[in-house]
Design a protein around this motif. Structure first.
Motif, PDB file in Angstrom:
ATOM      1  N   ILE A  77      62.834  31.205  22.768  1.00  0.00           N
ATOM      2  CA  ILE A  77      64.083  30.721  22.049  1.00  0.00           C
ATOM      3  C   ILE A  77      64.293  31.318  20.898  1.00  0.00           C
ATOM      4  O   ILE A  77      65.611  31.937  20.824  1.00  0.00           O
ATOM      5  CB  ILE A  77      64.096  29.171  21.707  1.00  0.00           C
ATOM      6  N   ASP A  78      63.283  31.850  20.203  1.00  0.00           N
ATOM      7  CA  ASP A  78      63.553  32.676  19.040  1.00  0.00           C
ATOM      8  C   ASP A  78      64.103  33.954  19.500  1.00  0.00           C
ATOM      9  O   ASP A  78      65.103  34.790  18.801  1.00  0.00           O
ATOM     10  CB  ASP A  78      62.212  32.686  18.092  1.00  0.00           C
ATOM     11  N   MET A  79      63.447  34.426  20.436  1.00  0.00           N
ATOM     12  CA  MET A  79      63.808  35.959  21.070  1.00  0.00           C
ATOM     13  C   MET A  79      65.197  36.010  21.231  1.00  0.00           C
ATOM     14  O   MET A  79      66.114  36.929  21.330  1.00  0.00           O
ATOM     15  CB  MET A  79      62.788  36.505  22.101  1.00  0.00           C
ATOM     16  N   LEU A  80      65.718  34.812  22.233  1.00  0.00           N
ATOM     17  CA  LEU A  80      66.993  34.576  22.705  1.00  0.00           C
ATOM     18  C   LEU A  80      68.140  34.736  21.558  1.00  0.00           C
ATOM     19  O   LEU A  80      69.032  35.295  21.585  1.00  0.00           O
ATOM     20  CB  LEU A  80      67.179  33.426  23.746  1.00  0.00           C
TER      21      LEU A  80
ATOM     22  N   GLN B  70      68.877  25.936  26.893  1.00  0.00           N
ATOM     23  CA  GLN B  70      68.830  24.765  27.179  1.00  0.00           C
ATOM     24  C   GLN B  70      67.594  24.322  28.213  1.00  0.00           C
ATOM     25  O   GLN B  70      66.816  23.540  28.156  1.00  0.00           O
ATOM     26  CB  GLN B  70      69.983  23.882  27.880  1.00  0.00           C
ATOM     27  N   LEU B  71      67.500  25.441  28.956  1.00  0.00           N
ATOM     28  CA  LEU B  71      66.370  25.471  29.942  1.00  0.00           C
ATOM     29  C   LEU B  71      64.863  25.446  29.294  1.00  0.00           C
ATOM     30  O   LEU B  71      63.824  24.807  29.410  1.00  0.00           O
ATOM     31  CB  LEU B  71      66.194  26.606  31.126  1.00  0.00           C
TER      32      LEU B  71
ATOM     33  N   LYS C  12      64.430  24.567  26.280  1.00  0.00           N
ATOM     34  CA  LYS C  12      64.419  23.263  25.595  1.00  0.00           C
ATOM     35  C   LYS C  12      63.693  22.205  26.230  1.00  0.00           C
ATOM     36  O   LYS C  12      62.966  21.394  25.746  1.00  0.00           O
ATOM     37  CB  LYS C  12      65.697  23.052  24.761  1.00  0.00           C
ATOM     38  N   ASN C  13      64.250  22.213  27.689  1.00  0.00           N
ATOM     39  CA  ASN C  13      63.699  21.372  28.560  1.00  0.00           C
ATOM     40  C   ASN C  13      62.284  21.646  28.796  1.00  0.00           C
ATOM     41  O   ASN C  13      61.532  20.343  28.878  1.00  0.00           O
ATOM     42  CB  ASN C  13      64.534  21.401  29.798  1.00  0.00           C
ATOM     43  N   ASP C  14      61.760  22.806  28.914  1.00  0.00           N
ATOM     44  CA  ASP C  14      60.594  22.994  29.098  1.00  0.00           C
ATOM     45  C   ASP C  14      59.701  22.609  28.031  1.00  0.00           C
ATOM     46  O   ASP C  14      58.534  21.938  28.140  1.00  0.00           O
ATOM     47  CB  ASP C  14      60.241  24.245  29.254  1.00  0.00           C
ATOM     48  N   ILE C  15      60.159  22.666  26.725  1.00  0.00           N
ATOM     49  CA  ILE C  15      59.391  22.407  25.574  1.00  0.00           C
ATOM     50  C   ILE C  15      59.263  20.774  25.493  1.00  0.00           C
ATOM     51  O   ILE C  15      58.140  20.169  25.297  1.00  0.00           O
ATOM     52  CB  ILE C  15      60.031  22.885  24.429  1.00  0.00           C
ATOM     53  N   SER C  16      60.341  20.227  26.093  1.00  0.00           N
ATOM     54  CA  SER C  16      60.267  18.724  26.020  1.00  0.00           C
ATOM     55  C   SER C  16      59.347  18.277  26.891  1.00  0.00           C
ATOM     56  O   SER C  16      58.601  17.204  26.717  1.00  0.00           O
ATOM     57  CB  SER C  16      61.681  18.249  26.314  1.00  0.00           C
ATOM     58  N   SER C  17      59.395  18.834  28.091  1.00  0.00           N
ATOM     59  CA  SER C  17      58.191  18.421  29.212  1.00  0.00           C
ATOM     60  C   SER C  17      56.892  18.715  28.809  1.00  0.00           C
ATOM     61  O   SER C  17      56.008  17.823  29.077  1.00  0.00           O
ATOM     62  CB  SER C  17      58.600  19.066  30.545  1.00  0.00           C
TER      63      SER C  17
ATOM     64  N   TYR D  86      76.720  36.588  26.659  1.00  0.00           N
ATOM     65  CA  TYR D  86      75.841  35.887  26.003  1.00  0.00           C
ATOM     66  C   TYR D  86      76.695  34.495  25.606  1.00  0.00           C
ATOM     67  O   TYR D  86      75.673  33.411  25.608  1.00  0.00           O
ATOM     68  CB  TYR D  86      75.468  36.725  24.658  1.00  0.00           C
ATOM     69  N   LEU D  87      77.882  34.488  24.995  1.00  0.00           N
ATOM     70  CA  LEU D  87      78.333  33.425  24.356  1.00  0.00           C
ATOM     71  C   LEU D  87      79.194  32.719  25.193  1.00  0.00           C
ATOM     72  O   LEU D  87      79.224  31.401  25.747  1.00  0.00           O
ATOM     73  CB  LEU D  87      78.903  33.851  23.276  1.00  0.00           C
ATOM     74  N   VAL D  88      80.280  33.264  25.747  1.00  0.00           N
ATOM     75  CA  VAL D  88      81.535  32.515  26.399  1.00  0.00           C
ATOM     76  C   VAL D  88      80.998  32.003  27.641  1.00  0.00           C
ATOM     77  O   VAL D  88      81.434  31.062  28.074  1.00  0.00           O
ATOM     78  CB  VAL D  88      82.661  33.414  26.495  1.00  0.00           C
ATOM     79  N   ASN D  89      80.484  33.015  28.573  1.00  0.00           N
ATOM     80  CA  ASN D  89      80.199  32.548  29.897  1.00  0.00           C
ATOM     81  C   ASN D  89      78.956  31.518  29.888  1.00  0.00           C
ATOM     82  O   ASN D  89      78.539  31.118  31.071  1.00  0.00           O
ATOM     83  CB  ASN D  89      79.852  33.798  30.854  1.00  0.00           C
ATOM     84  N   GLY D  90      78.268  31.285  29.122  1.00  0.00           N
ATOM     85  CA  GLY D  90      77.127  30.275  28.907  1.00  0.00           C
ATOM     86  C   GLY D  90      75.880  30.670  29.196  1.00  0.00           C
ATOM     87  O   GLY D  90      74.865  29.859  29.419  1.00  0.00           O
ATOM     88  N   PHE D  91      75.660  32.084  29.264  1.00  0.00           N
ATOM     89  CA  PHE D  91      74.328  32.766  29.734  1.00  0.00           C
ATOM     90  C   PHE D  91      73.199  32.127  28.528  1.00  0.00           C
ATOM     91  O   PHE D  91      72.052  31.463  28.687  1.00  0.00           O
ATOM     92  CB  PHE D  91      74.243  34.225  29.667  1.00  0.00           C
ATOM     93  N   TYR D  92      73.535  32.491  27.249  1.00  0.00           N
ATOM     94  CA  TYR D  92      72.779  32.153  26.159  1.00  0.00           C
ATOM     95  C   TYR D  92      72.364  30.576  26.100  1.00  0.00           C
ATOM     96  O   TYR D  92      71.200  30.328  25.953  1.00  0.00           O
ATOM     97  CB  TYR D  92      73.344  32.487  24.848  1.00  0.00           C
TER      98      TYR D  92
END
Length: 449
Positions: A277-280, A191-192, A194-199, A180-186
């Motif tokens: 995002i909130d669920m994540l 980030q994906l 957030k990008n969708d929300i920005s689009s 979740y944290l160290v390997n970047g999954f979260y």
């Protein structure tokens, strides 16, 4: 029956005196036994001359020496030992061999410092290293530096004995936490989203611009329709031309509901992405809690193991063993090994004074504590001073406390080991008299009417 002449008494007979002028004087003749004559002829020695004087002098000295014999008035009561910041006991909680002794008598130790290792299937050095890493990870989590936790457990431990199963369970929880944290999954998934929300927000902006332009187009169409309607009234324009102008106006007005629907769908998609995002973040929080619980559980398991197989100092102080200890020695479970004596410990005794002769009791009186565990005739007594006497009586008497003048050192200069609740007979000296004084007061009391 033969008569011993030496034992016969002296016989005195008159003897004729010397003749003077024809007269014969009378003369006494003394006849003594040989034993009597020997006594008379012997000169008295030193003892014969000075025996009486020596006896009288010794008698006077003996009477004078009684002045140095103390015979005080006392009040006796039962007491027990207590202390503020008392020494703590060190026990062996597990049966086994002492494979390593780290502490020795009179060593200054800190709270939690290792004193010895008891034999176990786990490697003590590996467990100690793992315990340090667990404590460090707890501090990192408290400081919010979660990305550094996984680096503490890059080392693998394969000699943990009975702790190996708990270690594997903890490592599994750590791997999920790292995903979740160290390997970047979260971070990647967040980030994906957030990008969708920005689009979607950009699309919504375009829709708003389109809505504005549509409203302007509708306004122009309405002006054209109104103008055509005026021309129709003036018989300049036919009705067919007016219908076409009205049709264009209606078509333009139909674009607004479509835009509203598209914008509403856009807002719904934005809320859905934000909800993801909130669920994540909720999942991340849950994983964080699960990992911390796993960490605390594993830490508790190691603490339980250390309670059994690692002898530690309970407080800061000076180490004092009551039994000789050495490496490879077999220890019984529950055996008292020694004490850790903290610096600045204040010992005192508490006693219950009876009402008999209580009027003679006051603070400042000297007290002798004769402990039952240390026979008075062999170890002596512990001197103390009465520093508190309650003014209200309880069921067992008046409560009082005794300050120990020299700590737990007896008048024979023997140091006693503290034990909570050690019982003693307290002898309170109410009046320090000498033996001649006591004899005088006893005689005066006897002859007093």
């Amino acid at each position: 029956m033969a008569i011993n002449q030496n034992s016969m008494p002296t016989i005195t007979q008159p003897t004729p005196p010397p003749q003077l002028n024809g007269h014969v004087p009378k003369k006494e003749v003394v006849i003594r036994s040989e034993a009597m004559q020997e006594i008379i002829d012997r000169k008295p020695d030193f003892m014969d001359k000075w025996a009486v004087i020596i006896f009288l002098t010794g008698l006077c000295l003996l009477f004078a020496s009684t002045w140095f014999i103390h015979s005080p008035n006392t009040v006796e009561a039962s007491a027990y030992l207590t202390a503020s910041d008392a020494p703590k006991e060190i026990f062996s909680r597990q049966e086994g061999r002492l494979i390593r002794l780290w502490g020795h008598n009179d060593d200054t130790v800190a709270a939690g410092q290792v004193i010895g290792w008891i034999e176990s299937t786990a490697d003590h050095a590996s467990v100690a290293d793992l315990s340090i890493r667990l404590d460090s990870s707890l501090r990192l989590l408290a400081d919010g530096r979660t990305n550094k936790v996984s680096k503490l457990f890059e080392k693998h431990y394969n000699h943990l004995g009975e702790l190996q199963t708990a270690y594997q369970t903890f490592i599994t929880a750590l791997q999920v936490y790292n995903d979740y944290l160290v390997n970047g999954f979260y971070n990647h998934k967040k980030q994906l989203l957030k990008n969708d929300i920005s689009s979607l927000q950009q699309i919504n902006t375009s829709l708003l611009n389109q809505e504005k332009m549509t409203n302007e187009d509708i306004q122009l169409a309405e002006e054209s329709f109104n103008m055509n309607n005026s021309l129709l009234n003036e018989k300049v324009l036919s009705r067919e031309d007016l219908r076409q102008a009205k049709s264009k106006l209606v078509n333009k007005r139909l674009l607004l509901p479509q835009l509203k629907t598209t914008m509403l769908a856009n807002e719904i998609q934005q809320r859905e992405k934000q909800n993801e995002i909130d669920m994540l973040e909720h999942d991340l929080t849950q994983q964080n809690i699960i990992f911390q619980q796993s960490l605390q559980t594993f830490r508790s398991t190691i603490e339980d193991w250390e309670m059994k197989y690692v002898i530690k100092s309970p407080i800061d102080g000076v180490l004092s063993f009551v039994v000789p200890l050495q490496d490879k020695q077999f220890l019984q479970a529950g055996k008292l090994l020694g004490y850790v004596n903290p610096t600045g410990t204040q010992y005192y005794a508490q006693l219950n004074l009876p009402q008999n002769n209580f009027g003679e009791i006051d603070t400042g009186l000297q007290v002798q504590l004769r402990f039952y565990a240390y026979p008075y005739q062999e170890f002596g007594f512990v001197p103390g001073t009465l520093n508190y006497v309650s003014k209200v009586a309880t069921d067992s008497g008046f409560i009082a406390t005794i300050r120990l003048n020299n700590g737990l050192e007896t008048n024979h200069h023997i140091r006693m080991q503290y034990k909570t609740g050690l019982k003693a007979k307290a002898v309170v000296i109410t009046r320090n008299m000498r033996l001649p004084q006591r004899l005088y007061f006893s005689i005066a009391k006897a002859i007093r009417p």
